[in-house]
Design a protein around this motif. Structure first.
Motif, PDB file in Angstrom:
ATOM      1  N   ASP A  28      57.287  34.794  57.063  1.00  0.00           N
ATOM      2  CA  ASP A  28      56.028  35.526  56.947  1.00  0.00           C
ATOM      3  C   ASP A  28      55.882  36.082  55.525  1.00  0.00           C
ATOM      4  N   SER A  29      56.375  35.330  54.539  1.00  0.00           N
ATOM      5  CA  SER A  29      56.453  35.860  53.163  1.00  0.00           C
ATOM      6  C   SER A  29      55.091  36.306  52.631  1.00  0.00           C
ATOM      7  N   ILE A  30      55.116  37.396  51.870  1.00  0.00           N
ATOM      8  CA  ILE A  30      53.886  37.940  51.280  1.00  0.00           C
ATOM      9  C   ILE A  30      53.677  37.355  49.882  1.00  0.00           C
ATOM     10  N   LEU A  31      54.750  37.300  49.114  1.00  0.00           N
ATOM     11  CA  LEU A  31      54.629  36.922  47.691  1.00  0.00           C
ATOM     12  C   LEU A  31      55.033  35.481  47.403  1.00  0.00           C
ATOM     13  N   HIS A  32      55.877  34.909  48.236  1.00  0.00           N
ATOM     14  CA  HIS A  32      56.401  33.548  48.012  1.00  0.00           C
ATOM     15  C   HIS A  32      57.050  33.431  46.627  1.00  0.00           C
ATOM     16  N   ASP A  33      57.820  34.451  46.267  1.00  0.00           N
ATOM     17  CA  ASP A  33      58.403  34.493  44.919  1.00  0.00           C
ATOM     18  C   ASP A  33      59.742  33.744  44.920  1.00  0.00           C
ATOM     19  N   THR A  34      59.652  32.418  44.974  1.00  0.00           N
ATOM     20  CA  THR A  34      60.883  31.617  45.063  1.00  0.00           C
ATOM     21  C   THR A  34      61.713  31.751  43.789  1.00  0.00           C
ATOM     22  N   MET A  35      61.058  32.073  42.667  1.00  0.00           N
ATOM     23  CA  MET A  35      61.841  32.264  41.427  1.00  0.00           C
ATOM     24  C   MET A  35      62.744  33.497  41.543  1.00  0.00           C
ATOM     25  N   ALA A  36      62.272  34.506  42.270  1.00  0.00           N
ATOM     26  CA  ALA A  36      63.116  35.704  42.475  1.00  0.00           C
ATOM     27  C   ALA A  36      64.340  35.309  43.299  1.00  0.00           C
ATOM     28  N   TYR A  37      64.111  34.488  44.326  1.00  0.00           N
ATOM     29  CA  TYR A  37      65.229  34.040  45.173  1.00  0.00           C
ATOM     30  C   TYR A  37      66.234  33.241  44.346  1.00  0.00           C
ATOM     31  N   GLU A  38      65.726  32.330  43.513  1.00  0.00           N
ATOM     32  CA  GLU A  38      66.634  31.510  42.686  1.00  0.00           C
ATOM     33  C   GLU A  38      67.391  32.388  41.685  1.00  0.00           C
TER      34      GLU A  38
END
Ligand SMILES: C[S@@+](CC[C@H](N)C(=O)[O-])C[C@H]1O[C@@H](n2cnc3c(N)ncnc32)[C@H](O)[C@@H]1O
Length: 268
Positions: A28-38
């Motif tokens: 249910d992600s709000i930002l979809h900040d996959t760069m933060a995850y990486e």
């Protein structure tokens, strides 16, 4: 792997980065900040020590989403513009917003933080980092003040001393023809209560500057005009846990509590 060795207010970028990384993993992600995850995957650090409680990741993502939206709205009104993203930490806002070539974007934070950013995130056209304390009067000379400016400051002003923060605001007003500040701030009471904030405690950071209203911000300089403000408690779109919603309900009854943390949009 990238090692981090940050202390005090610099270390407060770790919980917010981690919050966005957790949000990116949520269905249910709000930002979809996959760069933060990486980025979190690349950093050698035990993120379980940063002091996030259940729901904080959602609150962090909602906060970033609100400021992203306001930033996009301002940029849509400008043919050419500078963005000063102050106290950027390891936030990937420039990549999330992905502005066009009409925007010159500056990410500003302490030199150690900028060094870390540069190890983790790629360069992009129209984008530059400045490694300096935002309160140092020199760094702004690197930025041409020939077009309007959007100043984004998320989770920054509370870590500045009041007079240093006000001097920074006035320097920006003197440097650019017009612009908008979008930021969050704590009330004075909110600043005092940071003694109870686990993430602030875990970083061993000190909180200084709290302000209680738009009028108080406008009083920094006659050129400032508050466009809107919103309590952080009004950000919830139903995704925060029940404990947060209960606090938000209680806050509506007590004005002093409703304004503990507020988002502001201020023009000049
Ligand atoms: C709570 S973190 C927020 C980081 C980022 N905006 C985010 O939302 O993830 C606070 C940030 O402000 C930066 N900061 C605090 N005081 C600063 C100063 N005087 N000059 C430059 N950066 C500062 C810290 O280094 C840190 O990156």
């Amino acid at each position: 792997m990238t090692k981090v060795n940050l202390a005090g207010e610099k270390a407060t970028l770790l919980p917010t980065l981690y919050g966005r990384a957790l949000d990116a993993q949520s269905p249910d992600s709000i930002l979809h900040d996959t760069m933060a995850y990486e980025a979190v995957q690349q950093i050698e650090f035990d993120f379980s020590t940063v002091g996030l409680r259940r729901g904080d990741d959602t609150a962090i993502a909602l906060r970033a989403h609100c400021l992203d939206d306001w930033a996009r709205q301002y940029l849509a009104t400008q043919s050419e513009c500078v963005v000063l993203h102050l106290g950027c930490g390891l936030d990937t806002r420039a990549y999330r917003i992905d502005p066009g070539p009409q925007v010159r974007w500056y990410d500003v934070d302490y030199p150690e933080v900028i060094e870390l950013r540069q190890q983790l995130f790629p360069d992009r056209p129209g984008y530059q980092c400045i490694g300096s304390s935002v309160t140092d009067p020199m760094w702004l000379a690197e930025v041409k003040g020939d077009v309007p400016v959007l100043v984004v400051a998320e989770g920054l002003f509370m870590y500045l001393k009041e007079e240093e923060g006000k001097a920074l605001v006035r320097r920006i007003l003197d440097h650019f023809p017009s612009g908008q500040f979008v930021f969050d701030g704590l009330s004075r009471r909110g600043a005092q209560l940071q003694k109870l904030n686990k993430a602030v405690q875990a970083a061993k950071a000190k909180v200084y500057w709290g302000f209680d209203s738009c009028a108080e911000w406008e009083a920094i300089d006659a050129r400032l005009h508050c466009v809107s403000s919103m309590s952080a408690f009004d950000l919830d779109d139903g995704r925060l846990p029940a404990s947060f919603r209960m606090t938000a309900k209680v806050s509506k009854v007590f004005t002093g509590m409703k304004n503990l943390a507020v988002f502001y949009r201020v023009d000049f």
